[in-house]
Design a protein around this motif. Sequence first.
Motif, PDB file in Angstrom:
ATOM      1  N   ASP A   1       0.853  -1.191   0.000  1.00  0.00           N
ATOM      2  CA  ASP A   1       0.000   0.000   0.000  1.00  0.00           C
ATOM      3  C   ASP A   1       0.892   1.245   0.000  1.00  0.00           C
ATOM      4  O   ASP A   1       2.130   1.140   0.035  1.00  0.00           O
ATOM      5  CB  ASP A   1      -1.007  -0.030   1.161  1.00  0.00           C
ATOM      6  CG  ASP A   1      -0.371   0.050   2.542  1.00  0.00           C
ATOM      7  OD1 ASP A   1       0.830   0.354   2.645  1.00  0.00           O
ATOM      8  OD2 ASP A   1      -1.093  -0.193   3.533  1.00  0.00           O
TER       9      ASP A   1
ATOM     10  N   LEU B   1       1.624   3.577   2.133  1.00  0.00           N
ATOM     11  CA  LEU B   1       2.525   3.838   3.262  1.00  0.00           C
ATOM     12  C   LEU B   1       3.732   2.899   3.240  1.00  0.00           C
ATOM     13  O   LEU B   1       4.869   3.337   3.448  1.00  0.00           O
ATOM     14  CB  LEU B   1       1.768   3.731   4.595  1.00  0.00           C
ATOM     15  CG  LEU B   1       2.581   4.093   5.846  1.00  0.00           C
ATOM     16  CD1 LEU B   1       3.241   5.465   5.723  1.00  0.00           C
ATOM     17  CD2 LEU B   1       1.690   4.055   7.090  1.00  0.00           C
TER      18      LEU B   1
ATOM     19  N   LYS C   1      -1.963  -1.772   5.485  1.00  0.00           N
ATOM     20  CA  LYS C   1      -3.112  -1.382   6.314  1.00  0.00           C
ATOM     21  C   LYS C   1      -4.301  -1.036   5.414  1.00  0.00           C
ATOM     22  O   LYS C   1      -5.399  -0.808   5.888  1.00  0.00           O
ATOM     23  CB  LYS C   1      -2.735  -0.164   7.158  1.00  0.00           C
ATOM     24  CG  LYS C   1      -1.595  -0.428   8.147  1.00  0.00           C
ATOM     25  CD  LYS C   1      -1.198   0.886   8.817  1.00  0.00           C
ATOM     26  CE  LYS C   1      -0.320   0.694  10.036  1.00  0.00           C
ATOM     27  NZ  LYS C   1       1.026   0.239   9.725  1.00  0.00           N
ATOM     28  N   THR C   2      -4.022  -0.962   4.120  1.00  0.00           N
ATOM     29  CA  THR C   2      -5.060  -0.611   3.151  1.00  0.00           C
ATOM     30  C   THR C   2      -5.050  -1.678   2.059  1.00  0.00           C
ATOM     31  O   THR C   2      -3.989  -1.999   1.538  1.00  0.00           O
ATOM     32  CB  THR C   2      -4.765   0.778   2.542  1.00  0.00           C
ATOM     33  OG1 THR C   2      -4.632   1.722   3.601  1.00  0.00           O
ATOM     34  CG2 THR C   2      -5.871   1.229   1.611  1.00  0.00           C
ATOM     35  N   THR C   3      -6.232  -2.218   1.734  1.00  0.00           N
ATOM     36  CA  THR C   3      -6.316  -3.315   0.778  1.00  0.00           C
ATOM     37  C   THR C   3      -7.367  -3.014  -0.288  1.00  0.00           C
ATOM     38  O   THR C   3      -8.455  -2.531   0.035  1.00  0.00           O
ATOM     39  CB  THR C   3      -6.778  -4.607   1.507  1.00  0.00           C
ATOM     40  OG1 THR C   3      -6.046  -4.710   2.725  1.00  0.00           O
ATOM     41  CG2 THR C   3      -6.540  -5.838   0.670  1.00  0.00           C
ATOM     42  N   ILE C   4      -7.039  -3.318  -1.531  1.00  0.00           N
ATOM     43  CA  ILE C   4      -8.053  -3.250  -2.591  1.00  0.00           C
ATOM     44  C   ILE C   4      -8.738  -4.609  -2.635  1.00  0.00           C
ATOM     45  O   ILE C   4      -8.082  -5.630  -2.862  1.00  0.00           O
ATOM     46  CB  ILE C   4      -7.425  -2.945  -3.959  1.00  0.00           C
ATOM     47  CG1 ILE C   4      -6.746  -1.568  -3.935  1.00  0.00           C
ATOM     48  CG2 ILE C   4      -8.489  -2.984  -5.062  1.00  0.00           C
ATOM     49  CD1 ILE C   4      -6.021  -1.236  -5.229  1.00  0.00           C
ATOM     50  N   ASN C   5     -10.043  -4.642  -2.396  1.00  0.00           N
ATOM     51  CA  ASN C   5     -10.765  -5.922  -2.376  1.00  0.00           C
ATOM     52  C   ASN C   5     -11.338  -6.282  -3.729  1.00  0.00           C
ATOM     53  O   ASN C   5     -11.521  -7.442  -4.047  1.00  0.00           O
ATOM     54  CB  ASN C   5     -11.899  -5.870  -1.357  1.00  0.00           C
ATOM     55  CG  ASN C   5     -11.350  -5.632   0.036  1.00  0.00           C
ATOM     56  OD1 ASN C   5     -10.423  -6.295   0.464  1.00  0.00           O
ATOM     57  ND2 ASN C   5     -11.893  -4.635   0.727  1.00  0.00           N
TER      58      ASN C   5
ATOM     59  N   ALA D   1      -3.542   3.679   8.338  1.00  0.00           N
ATOM     60  CA  ALA D   1      -4.054   3.427   6.989  1.00  0.00           C
ATOM     61  C   ALA D   1      -4.418   4.730   6.288  1.00  0.00           C
ATOM     62  O   ALA D   1      -4.770   5.720   6.930  1.00  0.00           O
ATOM     63  CB  ALA D   1      -5.279   2.519   7.070  1.00  0.00           C
TER      64      ALA D   1
ATOM     65  N   VAL E   1     -12.082  -0.452  -1.395  1.00  0.00           N
ATOM     66  CA  VAL E   1     -10.879  -0.463  -0.574  1.00  0.00           C
ATOM     67  C   VAL E   1     -11.295  -0.617   0.877  1.00  0.00           C
ATOM     68  O   VAL E   1     -12.278  -0.014   1.316  1.00  0.00           O
ATOM     69  CB  VAL E   1     -10.131   0.884  -0.772  1.00  0.00           C
ATOM     70  CG1 VAL E   1      -9.006   1.040   0.240  1.00  0.00           C
ATOM     71  CG2 VAL E   1      -9.594   0.999  -2.184  1.00  0.00           C
ATOM     72  N   SER E   2     -10.570  -1.438   1.634  1.00  0.00           N
ATOM     73  CA  SER E   2     -10.836  -1.483   3.071  1.00  0.00           C
ATOM     74  C   SER E   2      -9.554  -1.175   3.835  1.00  0.00           C
ATOM     75  O   SER E   2      -8.449  -1.436   3.352  1.00  0.00           O
ATOM     76  CB  SER E   2     -11.401  -2.844   3.471  1.00  0.00           C
ATOM     77  OG  SER E   2     -10.460  -3.843   3.197  1.00  0.00           O
ATOM     78  N   THR E   3      -9.729  -0.592   5.003  1.00  0.00           N
ATOM     79  CA  THR E   3      -8.566  -0.236   5.826  1.00  0.00           C
ATOM     80  C   THR E   3      -8.678  -0.964   7.152  1.00  0.00           C
ATOM     81  O   THR E   3      -9.773  -1.365   7.563  1.00  0.00           O
ATOM     82  CB  THR E   3      -8.520   1.273   6.087  1.00  0.00           C
ATOM     83  OG1 THR E   3      -9.695   1.658   6.821  1.00  0.00           O
ATOM     84  CG2 THR E   3      -8.455   2.069   4.798  1.00  0.00           C
ATOM     85  N   SER E   4      -7.534  -1.131   7.824  1.00  0.00           N
ATOM     86  CA  SER E   4      -7.608  -1.708   9.145  1.00  0.00           C
ATOM     87  C   SER E   4      -7.062  -0.709  10.159  1.00  0.00           C
ATOM     88  O   SER E   4      -6.066  -0.028   9.910  1.00  0.00           O
ATOM     89  CB  SER E   4      -6.848  -3.033   9.208  1.00  0.00           C
ATOM     90  OG  SER E   4      -5.493  -2.826   8.970  1.00  0.00           O
TER      91      SER E   4
END
Lengths: 261, 318
Positions: free
Chosen positions: A95, A97, A222-226, B112, B142-145
């Motif tokens: 991601d 960061l 900490k950020t994901t493209i689903n 995030a 997009v999802s963040t944690s």
Amino acid sequence: MKVMVCLKQVPHQDARLDVNGDGTWIQEDNIKFEINSYDTYAVEEALKLKDAGSADEVIVVSIGPDRVTQALRTALGMGADRAIHVNDDAAAGTDALATAKILAAVAKEEGADLVFAGLMADDDNASAIPPMVAELLGFPSATGVVATDFSDASVKVERELEGGALEVVDLPKPCLIAIQSGANQVRYASLKGIMQAKKKPVDVKTLADLGVADSASAAQNKTTINKIYVPPKGDTAEILSGSTDEVVGQLVTKIKELGLL
Amino acid sequence: MGTVLVVAEIQNGAIREASYELVAAAQGIDGAEVNGLVIGSGVGELASEFASKGAGKTYVVDDAAAENYNVDVWSKAIKAAAEASGAELILIANTPTGWDVAPRIAAGLDCAFTSDCIKAGAGDGGYNFVRRVFNGKLDAEVSTSGRTVATMQPGAIAPFEGSSDGGAEAVSADLSAGAKFVEIKVAESTGVDLTKADVIVSGGRGVGDPEKFPEIIQPLADVLGGAMGASRPVVDAGWLDHPYQVGSSGQVVAPKLYIAAGISGAIQHLVGMKASNFIVAINKDPDAPIFEVADIGVVADLFDIVPALTEAVGAAKG
Ligand SMILES: Cc1cc2nc3c(=O)[nH]c(=O)nc-3n(C[C@H](O)[C@H](O)[C@H](O)COP(=O)(O)OP(=O)(O)OC[C@H]3O[C@@H](n4cnc5c(N)ncnc54)[C@H](O)[C@@H]3O)c2cc1C
Ligand SMILES: Nc1ncnc2c1ncn2[C@@H]1O[C@H](COP(=O)(O)O)[C@@H](O)[C@H]1O
């Protein structure tokens, strides 16, 4: 002065974009790649400093798979002195960061006095990484820069605001500058440049080499493209069909209805 | 879900509409407690206004050092307010201020980040967002944690129009800055005023060649008694001067008829022309986002359509 330029290789602007098998990014096989358009202006800005004698060395840095060598070679052909290619499976799909942490580690290792980047990547459209790199390095930064004026201790930049207004900011060095498109006239790699580039060094590094294997890999995201998809068509246009003459005929009728003929 | 800190932006002495869009986004997150943040000099009243118009409890950094936007001052002020509020989500508008400072906050808080979102909601241990990628050609979920900083695209959702209880609370921060604000330069007027034209014919990167603007685009504009415009890459390449540029960093126009030829429809172009009364898009890519704002679309080669249209309009005028 040591100048570092962050450049990303992205799908060619006219490449066909198909969603990949697991629906999380585009199909990258068999499409053409190029240097992110904004980054070409960043490379040019750095090379201008070299031409003016104020940069001793211009180092281009890119994180990505094997194909990225091509983008780095192009930048070397334009006149950059050397390249660093961070090529590591653990860096695939990081991601913003995590990517910024890798670039900051390179900048630290090199002792860069000035870091250039593009305002935005044409693929993820994030406009995220450059200010992050600056924060991690403790450098002041400016984004959307269309003009620069260098002196010994600082650089005065013009940042683009909305509607054509500009904000003038003075940044003490070391600092980071994210360049907006159109900031300059980008040079082409000359044939001579391309020949010389073959002899210029491209250092390949892993995350471990940079000491960030535990802090900046995709596993730390900490950020994901689903999911990625063609936007649902909302209230879309009426598409005219027929021969060119028929289509043009319908357009003329419409323009008449609008009272413009 | 947690506290959402909404960072206001002041423009021409008032809180801009994009900030109230952030309030609406924050209010729309299940179980969120909304807090505001106002940064500036002499902004006490604006902070109270923000607090009562949806932002609820509003932190305020009121300091002469914040008279003009400064990246270091803003990043320190926002980090201080994030700590004071314990915010789990920090929302900032994706404006030249937002994209300059927001990523710094995320890096500083080691949390995030996502940008230019058109939707925001609660997620599983974080937040979910929708944003555009590839210059509008694709959408991404997009999802963040954990703690998250996000910027929202101005105009993507309607601004909040209700009221809220809450007052302003000062938050102190070390506002020392490396960057120094010098001045704002306003655009010089150049005589090319697209905003007065009834018809605008704009060409994009798809026109492919600087010569084609006088050869193909200008004649259609002329026969319709209108003006020629362009997308940004055309101006960046030096094919046309900046006054011809339509979009967020060019002119914002709303003619009776806007014809876009070889323009894909990136958001920064759309915000400059989508208020036009009638929009015709000519593009060979049926999936080009420009067709979403157009009234009529022609999926074809502009080099076939534009010259033929110029001729047909000429003939119709007699
Ligand atoms: C901060 C910021 C500010 C910006 N401000 C602006 C702004 O003010 N204005 C602006 O326009 N952009 C602006 N941009 C840039 C914007 O993001 C897009 O890059 C730009 O609008 C794309 O221009 P385009 O549609 O001409 O080019 P592209 O996106 O490359 O599209 C070209 C289109 O032409 C079509 N085409 C190609 N050949 C043909 C043919 N023969 N016939 C028909 N169709 C053809 C293609 O299918 C494609 O859809 C800004 C970006 C940023 C980050
Ligand atoms: N993989 C990468 N390698 C080197 N630089 C990058 C990379 N990704 C992004 N950048 C830099 O960060 C800028 C903004 O990218 P983004 O934040 O992804 O929109 C780009 O224009 C590049 O200068």
